[in-house]
Scaffold this motif. Structure first.
Motif, PDB file in Angstrom:
ATOM      1  N   ILE A   1       1.099  -1.337   0.420  1.00  0.00           N
ATOM      2  CA  ILE A   1       0.169  -0.445  -0.010  1.00  0.00           C
ATOM      3  C   ILE A   1       0.958   0.880  -0.090  1.00  0.00           C
ATOM      4  CG2 ILE A   1      -1.684   1.172   1.712  1.00  0.00           C
ATOM      5  CD1 ILE A   1      -2.849  -1.836   2.718  1.00  0.00           C
ATOM      6  N   GLU A   2       0.543   2.327  -0.632  1.00  0.00           N
ATOM      7  CA  GLU A   2       1.153   3.173  -0.957  1.00  0.00           C
ATOM      8  C   GLU A   2       0.904   4.280  -1.266  1.00  0.00           C
ATOM      9  OE1 GLU A   2       4.858   1.987  -3.773  1.00  0.00           O
ATOM     10  OE2 GLU A   2       4.639   3.289  -4.486  1.00  0.00           O
ATOM     11  N   ALA A   3       1.504   5.669  -0.410  1.00  0.00           N
ATOM     12  CA  ALA A   3       0.754   6.740  -0.281  1.00  0.00           C
ATOM     13  C   ALA A   3      -0.567   6.628  -0.782  1.00  0.00           C
ATOM     14  CB  ALA A   3       1.393   7.678  -1.464  1.00  0.00           C
ATOM     15  N   LEU A   4      -1.025   6.269  -0.197  1.00  0.00           N
ATOM     16  CA  LEU A   4      -2.861   5.605  -0.131  1.00  0.00           C
ATOM     17  C   LEU A   4      -3.655   6.885   0.727  1.00  0.00           C
ATOM     18  CD1 LEU A   4      -4.135   3.582  -2.346  1.00  0.00           C
ATOM     19  CD2 LEU A   4      -4.935   2.352   0.390  1.00  0.00           C
ATOM     20  N   SER A   5      -4.523   7.422  -0.006  1.00  0.00           N
ATOM     21  CA  SER A   5      -5.826   8.650   0.329  1.00  0.00           C
ATOM     22  C   SER A   5      -6.952   8.222  -0.260  1.00  0.00           C
ATOM     23  CB  SER A   5      -4.940  10.071  -0.208  1.00  0.00           C
ATOM     24  OG  SER A   5      -4.333  10.074   0.872  1.00  0.00           O
ATOM     25  N   LYS A   6      -7.783   8.673   0.528  1.00  0.00           N
ATOM     26  CA  LYS A   6      -9.352   8.650   0.272  1.00  0.00           C
ATOM     27  C   LYS A   6     -10.185   9.591   0.488  1.00  0.00           C
ATOM     28  CE  LYS A   6     -12.620   6.972  -1.820  1.00  0.00           C
ATOM     29  NZ  LYS A   6     -13.113   6.434  -2.867  1.00  0.00           N
ATOM     30  N   TYR A   7     -10.324  10.279  -0.058  1.00  0.00           N
ATOM     31  CA  TYR A   7     -11.619  11.699   0.389  1.00  0.00           C
ATOM     32  C   TYR A   7     -12.901  10.868  -0.129  1.00  0.00           C
ATOM     33  CZ  TYR A   7      -7.053  14.240  -0.111  1.00  0.00           C
ATOM     34  OH  TYR A   7      -5.970  13.886  -0.337  1.00  0.00           O
ATOM     35  N   PHE A   8     -13.940  11.583   0.781  1.00  0.00           N
ATOM     36  CA  PHE A   8     -15.305  11.138   0.695  1.00  0.00           C
ATOM     37  C   PHE A   8     -15.457  12.694   0.814  1.00  0.00           C
ATOM     38  CE2 PHE A   8     -14.261   7.084   3.158  1.00  0.00           C
ATOM     39  CZ  PHE A   8     -15.354   6.095   2.040  1.00  0.00           C
ATOM     40  N   GLY A   9     -15.606  13.174  -0.196  1.00  0.00           N
ATOM     41  CA  GLY A   9     -16.523  15.047  -0.443  1.00  0.00           C
ATOM     42  C   GLY A   9     -14.568  16.123  -0.521  1.00  0.00           C
ATOM     43  N   ASP A  10     -14.824  16.508   0.756  1.00  0.00           N
ATOM     44  CA  ASP A  10     -13.474  16.883   1.418  1.00  0.00           C
ATOM     45  C   ASP A  10     -12.849  16.197   2.643  1.00  0.00           C
ATOM     46  OD1 ASP A  10     -15.369  18.233   3.027  1.00  0.00           O
ATOM     47  OD2 ASP A  10     -14.657  20.326   2.202  1.00  0.00           O
ATOM     48  N   GLN A  11     -13.802  15.513   2.797  1.00  0.00           N
ATOM     49  CA  GLN A  11     -12.959  14.987   4.331  1.00  0.00           C
ATOM     50  C   GLN A  11     -11.669  13.768   3.798  1.00  0.00           C
ATOM     51  OE1 GLN A  11     -13.109  15.433   6.990  1.00  0.00           O
ATOM     52  NE2 GLN A  11     -15.681  16.548   7.698  1.00  0.00           N
ATOM     53  N   ALA A  12     -10.897  13.310   3.816  1.00  0.00           N
ATOM     54  CA  ALA A  12     -10.054  12.941   4.309  1.00  0.00           C
ATOM     55  C   ALA A  12     -10.652  11.460   4.948  1.00  0.00           C
ATOM     56  CB  ALA A  12      -8.426  12.901   3.944  1.00  0.00           C
ATOM     57  N   ALA A  13     -10.437  10.199   4.904  1.00  0.00           N
ATOM     58  CA  ALA A  13     -10.776   9.206   5.292  1.00  0.00           C
ATOM     59  C   ALA A  13      -9.507   8.724   6.029  1.00  0.00           C
ATOM     60  CB  ALA A  13     -11.588   8.240   5.022  1.00  0.00           C
ATOM     61  N   LEU A  14      -8.782   8.750   4.812  1.00  0.00           N
ATOM     62  CA  LEU A  14      -7.130   7.789   4.768  1.00  0.00           C
ATOM     63  C   LEU A  14      -6.673   9.002   4.149  1.00  0.00           C
ATOM     64  CD1 LEU A  14      -6.882   4.985   5.666  1.00  0.00           C
ATOM     65  CD2 LEU A  14      -6.809   4.145   3.065  1.00  0.00           C
ATOM     66  N   LYS A  15      -5.352   8.869   4.610  1.00  0.00           N
ATOM     67  CA  LYS A  15      -4.405  10.377   4.371  1.00  0.00           C
ATOM     68  C   LYS A  15      -2.672  10.025   4.474  1.00  0.00           C
ATOM     69  CE  LYS A  15      -7.226  13.465   7.610  1.00  0.00           C
ATOM     70  NZ  LYS A  15      -6.870  13.351   9.326  1.00  0.00           N
ATOM     71  N   ASN A  16      -2.597   9.231   3.005  1.00  0.00           N
ATOM     72  CA  ASN A  16      -1.475   9.640   2.628  1.00  0.00           C
ATOM     73  C   ASN A  16      -0.658   8.006   3.523  1.00  0.00           C
ATOM     74  OD1 ASN A  16       1.212   9.511   1.707  1.00  0.00           O
ATOM     75  ND2 ASN A  16       1.765  11.129   3.042  1.00  0.00           N
ATOM     76  N   VAL A  17      -1.276   7.024   2.821  1.00  0.00           N
ATOM     77  CA  VAL A  17      -1.090   5.878   4.759  1.00  0.00           C
ATOM     78  C   VAL A  17      -0.030   4.871   2.679  1.00  0.00           C
ATOM     79  CG1 VAL A  17      -2.124   3.450   4.900  1.00  0.00           C
ATOM     80  CG2 VAL A  17      -2.956   6.082   6.024  1.00  0.00           C
TER      81      VAL A  17
END
Ligand SMILES: Nc1ncnc2c1ncn2[C@@H]1O[C@H](COP(=O)(O)OP(=O)(O)O)[C@@H](O)[C@H]1O
Ligand SMILES: [Mg+2]
Length: 360
Positions: free
Chosen positions: A6-22
């Motif tokens: 898993i590399e530099a993984l981010s996930k946004y819901f709208g402008d909310q980041a649920a996952l930040k650069n993992v």
């Protein structure tokens, strides 16, 4: 079996980041737990790995195959992953055998091979004699074993588990923990196990990724998380660590250093790069603290409460002379102190918490 990257993984819901650069790498055959409080992003990460959702940034690879990334998104059925959920998601009108065989049928696995794989999976989870039962006549633990067998029959390279024990009672949890450990030992499958329960993570995992607010705070074997927390959040979260203010009082040598804690001098453990003088935070566990009436410079703490725990007491104290910091320690039975007593406390061990707050 395969390595998961898993590399530099981010996930946004709208402008909310649920996952930040993992970023993290799960080795082939490793059992990794992702541990964190509710809402920290665990399920989000699992859904990205499984391919149920598209990533916002970063990439995911299984072995050398990129399954999610810029311009790439392999559907779940092409990822060779098995998934076990908290709700078992079994078909109520099918018996155990049919439940386990169903996905193989959909994949058009030939009848003979299908039967062999189902039989082997049921044997692995110890449900051979239950093969003609319907889910309704099984206990929660047995249902979860059916779900595990179903996942196993697919011969996945990686098994993803999202809080698989959360619906089970305490006794069943312990025996299912045992099942998962045995399953892992027997199959050598890479396991990616999500939980909010640290005892479960500690019992099962080779390494634990501690998550908070969409980030990984530390990724390490259980005993390293406990003995050498990378920051204050992990120190408090794992094993109920207490944080005391201190000052380094010497040069670190061989992983140990003298510290001054509110006038008490102790020698405790520290990391290799702890040369800084000045204020530090010190992580202390209940068993690191002791009452010592011979000590020349003890911490002075008022006993507030004794909680009997069978064979010993947990003693809750408040440090005098500081900002009323709470302390907890273990006292053997019989115990000659009473609430209200002022006790001389010394530190037998501890850990200088590194100053970085987020590693990820
Ligand atoms: N589909 C979604 N739409 C909007 N927000 C979501 C969605 N899924 C999760 N979230 C938010 O992302 C955060 C992480 O959720 P989740 O990954 O389910 O946490 P966990 O599994 O650790 O409890 C939460 O704040 C949650 O509300
Ligand atoms: Mg979740």
């Amino acid at each position: 079996m395969a390595r998961l990257t898993i590399e530099a993984l981010s996930k946004y819901f709208g402008d909310q980041a649920a996952l930040k650069n993992v970023s993290m790498q799960v080795e082939d055959g490793e059992f990794v737990a992702v541990l964190g409080p509710s809402g920290c992003g665990k399920t989000t990460m699992l859904r990205l790995v499984a391919g149920f959702d598209a990533v916002s940034e970063g990439k995911i690879a299984i072995g050398d195959r990129i399954v999610s990334g810029p311009g790439t998104h392999l559907p779940p059925e092409e990822r060779r992953m098995g998934i076990v959920f908290q709700s078992y998601a079994l078909w109520p009108h099918m018996d155990v055998e049919e439940n386990v065989a169903y996905a193989l049928k959909v994949q058009k696995v030939a009848t003979v091979e299908r039967a062999a794989r189902v039989a082997r999976a049921l044997e692995t989870v110890g449900l051979t004699s239950f093969r003609n039962r319907r889910p309704a006549s099984l206990s929660g633990g047995q249902r979860q074993r059916v779900a595990l067998a179903r996942c196993l029959a697919m011969q996945p390279e990686i098994v993803l588990l999202d809080e698989p024990l959360a619906n089970l009672d305490v006794h069943l949890r312990a025996s299912m923990e045992d099942e998962f450990a045995t399953f892992h030992k027997r199959t050598g499958t890479t396991m990616f196990y999500i939980t909010h329960d640290q005892a479960e993570a500690m019992a099962l995992a080779d390494r634990i990724a501690v998550m908070d607010h969409g980030r990984i705070l530390q990724f390490a074997p259980p005993s390293q998380l406990y003995r050498e927390p990378a920051n204050e959040t992990v120190a408090r979260f794992i094993g109920a660590g207490m944080i005391l203010p201190g000052k380094l009082a010497g040069e670190p040598a061989n992983g140990r250093v003298a510290v001054d804690i509110l006038g008490h001098r102790a020698v405790i453990r520290c990391g290799p790069d702890h040369g800084a003088q000045g204020p530090v935070k010190i992580c202390v566990r209940a068993q690191d603290l002791a009452v010592d009436r011979q000590a020349s410079d003890p911490l002075s703490a008022r006993l507030r409460r004794l909680v009997y725990q069978g064979g010993h007491f947990q003693a809750d104290l408040l440090l005098e002379n500081a900002e009323n910091l709470p302390l907890a320690l273990t006292l053997p039975e019989p115990c000659e102190v009473a609430p209200g007593d002022l006790l001389p406390i010394v530190l037998r061990d501890g850990w200088v918490v590194p100053q970085t707050d987020v590693l990820a």
